[in-house]
Each structure stands twice: as structure tokens, then as C-alpha cells.
Write an enzyme that holds these catalytic residues in place. Structure first.
Site, mmCIF file in Angstrom:
data_model
loop_
_atom_site.group_PDB
_atom_site.id
_atom_site.type_symbol
_atom_site.label_atom_id
_atom_site.label_comp_id
_atom_site.label_asym_id
_atom_site.label_seq_id
_atom_site.Cartn_x
_atom_site.Cartn_y
_atom_site.Cartn_z
ATOM 1 N N SER A 1 52.285 11.530 46.558
ATOM 2 C CA SER A 1 51.332 10.458 46.248
ATOM 3 C C SER A 1 49.877 10.890 46.298
ATOM 4 C CB SER A 1 51.539 9.277 47.201
ATOM 5 O OG SER A 1 52.638 8.499 46.795
ATOM 6 N N LYS B 1 47.736 10.397 43.308
ATOM 7 C CA LYS B 1 46.999 9.167 43.019
ATOM 8 C C LYS B 1 45.497 9.338 43.219
ATOM 9 C CE LYS B 1 51.025 6.369 43.976
ATOM 10 N NZ LYS B 1 52.027 6.694 44.986
ATOM 11 N N SER C 1 49.419 2.427 47.751
ATOM 12 C CA SER C 1 50.033 3.610 47.129
ATOM 13 C C SER C 1 51.155 3.231 46.172
ATOM 14 C CB SER C 1 50.557 4.570 48.211
ATOM 15 O OG SER C 1 50.803 5.854 47.689
ATOM 16 N N LYS D 1 43.786 9.761 51.503
ATOM 17 C CA LYS D 1 45.109 9.369 51.011
ATOM 18 C C LYS D 1 46.218 10.165 51.684
ATOM 19 C CE LYS D 1 47.485 7.061 47.809
ATOM 20 N NZ LYS D 1 48.642 7.034 48.731
#
Length: 386
Positions: A58, A61, A123, A225
Site C-alpha cells: 500500500s 498509494k 488505505s 503511510k
């Protein structure tokens, strides 16, 4: 022969009786790869396998949100803009089974601003696909847009195949590239970056919490993140600011959410404890005022156009040595920014920085007789070695 003019920035501490700044080795980090970077200078404080190509999960992202923020900044997109949720981007798409979601639904209105938070905080893989299709028409076209931005930002060891980070053999990045990308987000899109420190987000009556647990435990941490797949392991890209210093930490391939948090905390504490971001020269700072030949004035200020900021071991700022070497004969006309020499900064004999010394003011040519007189003076000086 070039003339050397030496100056000391601040007080040059005498060696005798002075305690030297001691910087220990970086902490051992249990990760596949990691890097710790000064966001202001790009200086790498610590790293291991920073250029190893690894699945980002992720953390992908970050690039998805960078593209989104760029589209908003360029005026091609608005946070109030409505987005059509396709079957492909629906949270019930089997591709998303078991992954993080925002829980968007076909036929239910959702805005770009909501999707932005759904990507950054929740997310949501479904949110990334909705954004990708809305911006570029398809996931494939959006991935190409991601790669174009990656190339422009100098992410030389990254390649994106999708907007969410689910596994693909041709989808990879590095700790160094993620640090560069994070620095660009912080620098270029401060309003967007502020989303990364939000602790929770509620959409469709479902409240989800930011998985970056350092946000709750360290007030200096304000992004970025987390990421996880069984292939990638647990990753975390974090940024923190203490005083005038901002650091970016990337850890990839740790064994658990607790491990990625603790390894990141260890890196950040090390960087802040033993290093500092030092502004050594201000933009437009004058270094000397040398003789200028054949001009309307006899002397003109020279220095640096841009500020010089370096990462130094904490406590070493006053020991930086500055050397200015100017060309033998500086002649008019001069424009602002014309190079007239070289600036060198040293610490303990090691090169820190080298760059041009430039004219800070324009100097127009003198009149005919003034130029002629200077030519005579320069000739006489060459004869007598003056």
C-alpha cells in the site's frame, strides 16, 4: 594563479580542550531495506539496501495520492468533484478480497475529497481504482501516468502496474525512491500532506483508523503511510519534524506492525539526536567585495544566490571552514548570477559543498577612458606581479 580568500563561518573552535562531536553507528534495523533522509537536503543519514527493488504494497498509494494532488494543483480536478463508482472499483470486487477498503458502492455519490481521505487514511484499494478511472479513464492508463511522474521525480528504480499495490511481478520500488516521493509530497502539496496526520476517517458509517500508530505516540510525526502484503511484509514511510529539522524514514519488509513502528522510531530518534539541518549561508549573502575592472564601479559584491543548507553532525556547525577562490581578473560587464569563483565548505578536512560564487549586483561597462585606464593598470599589474 587564483587568489584564495579564507573566512571562517562563526567561531572555529580550537582543537585543544574541545570535546569532539561523537556520532555512533546507526541502529541495527530488522528490515529488508531502510533509509533515513534529511528532507531539506536529501542527505542520507543511514541506509541499508536503499536501492533494492521490493514490492511496496500500500505504499504504492503515496504515488497514487501524489498524482491526485498534482491534478488538483494543476486545476484539472476539484475536491468537490463527484466520481462515478464503477463495478471495477466497487468494494465487493473479488480482487480486493481481504484487503483494506474505503467501502464505496456503485450508485452512491462520492467526491474526490472523500476519496483522497479514503486513500490516505483508510488505505482503500477501492478508492484508488475509483480515482485512477476518474483521472485517466482506466487503471492501465493511470499506471502509465504514475510511471511518468516517477520518471520526472527521478525515481529511477520504480515501476508501477496499479494504483493500490496488490502484488504484480512488475510492480516495485525502493526505499530511496519512496523517500524522494515523500519529500516531493511534503514540499509540493502541503494541503494534501496535512491529510496524512489525520487519525481516523468515517465513510459509509464505517470509522477507520490511520494505521500509522506513531501518529498517536510521537507528536513530531505527521505522516505518511503504512503498507502490507504477505509478499512485501510490513512497511512504513514516516516523516517527523523537531525544531527546524524534518526527517523521512522508510522501512520495508519488517515482520509485524509493531516491528515497523519500533524500527522507524529508532531511526528517527537516531537522526534527530546526532544530526542537525544547518543553514550556513542565506540566499543573496555577500562573501566578498572584489575589484572589478573596466566597469562603472570599482568594487562589487559577490556571494551566493541561493541559501546553502547542509546536514551536519550535531554540534559541528561552528567548525565548518569556508574557502572562497575568485578568478584573477573580474571584468565588466557583469550580470547578476555570473560566476566569478568557487565556494568550498569543509568539515574536518572533508568536502561538504562546492559551488559557484556569483555576482550579486550587475556592473555595466565603464566609459572609454575608464576602460583604457584599467587596461593600463592591469598591464602594469601583470608586469610586476601585483
Amino acid at each position: 594563479m587564483r587568489r584564495l580568500a579564507f573566512a571562517i563561518l562563526g567561531l572555529f573552535l580550537a582543537a585543544q580542550g574541545q570535546a569532539q562531536s561523537i556520532v555512533p553507528a546507526p541502529p541495527q534495523v530488522a528490515a529488508e531495506a531502510f533509509i533515513l533522509v534529511d528532507a531539506a537536503t536529501g542527505f542520507v543519514i543511514a541506509s541499508e539496501k536503499p536501492d533494492a527493488a521490493l514490492p511496496p504494497a500500500s505504499l504504492t498509494k503515496l504515488m497514487t495520492s501524489y498524482v491526485l494532488a498534482n491534478e488538483i494543483a494543476e486545476g484539472r480536478l476539484s475536491r468537490d468533484e463527484q466520481v462515478v463508482v464503477s463495478e471495477n472499483s466497487w468494494s465487493q470486487n473479488p480482487v480486493f478480497n481481504g484487503s483494506s477498503l474505503m467501502w464505496i458502492e456503485p450508485g452512491k455519490d462520492v467526491t474526490i475529497g472523500e476519496l483522497e481521505r479514503g486513500i490516505v487514511i483508510a488505505s482503500g484499494n477501492d478508492a484508488t481504482v475509483a480515482v485512477a478511472e476518474h483521472i485517466a479513464g482506466s487503471e492501465e492508463a493511470f499506471a502509465e501516468l504514475m510511471n511518468q511522474h516517477a520518471e520526472r521525480l527521478g525515481l529511477s528504480n520504480s515501476h508501477f502496474m496499479n494504483s493500490h499495490g496488490l502484488p504484480d511481478p512488475n510492480h516495485y520500488t525502493t526505499a530511496r525512491d519512496l523517500a524522494k516521493l515523500s519529500a516531493a509530497i511534503i514540499r509540493e502539496f502541503p494541503e494534501h500532506y496535512a491529510r496524512y496526520k489525520e487519525l481516523d476517517y468515517t465513510y459509509n458509517d464505517i470509522k477507520q483508523y490511520n494505521r500509522n500508530k506513531l501518529l498517536r505516540e510521537d507528536p513530531s510525526v505527521d505522516g505518511l503511510k503504512t503498507g502490507y502484503t504477505s509478499e512485501a511484509g510490513y512497511g512504513l514511510v514516516a516523516s517527523a519534524k523537531r525544531g527546524d529539522m524534518r526527517l523521512i524514514s522508510v522501512v520495508l519488509g519488517t515482520s509485524s506492525p509493531t516491528a515497523r513502528k519500533n524500527e522507524t522510531r529508532s531511526l528517527l530518534n537516531y537522526g534527530f539526536r546526532f544530526y542537525e539541518t544547518a543553514r550556513l549561508l542565506d540566499a543573496g549573502e555577500e562573501l566578498e567585495k572584489p575589484r572589478v575592472w573596466k566597469g562603472q564601479v570599482d568594487y562589487a559584491p559577490v556571494g551566493v544566490l541561493d541559501e546553502i543548507v547542509l546536514t551536519l553532525p550535531r554540534g559541528k556547525r561552528q567548525q565548518v571552514e569556508q574557502r572562497v577562490a575568485l578568478v584573477d581578473d573580474i571584468e565588466a560587464p557583469l550580470a547578476v548570477g555570473d560566476s566569478v569563483g568557487t565556494l568550498t565548505l569543509l568539515l574536518d578536512g572533508e568536502l561538504l559543498y562546492q559551488g559557484p560564487v556569483v555576482a550579486l549586483e550587475a556592473v555595466a561597462p565603464g566609459g572609454f577612458f575608464a576602460r583604457l585606464w584599467d587596461i593600463i593598470l592591469m598591464w602594469l599589474a601583470s608586469l610586476f606581479g601585483g
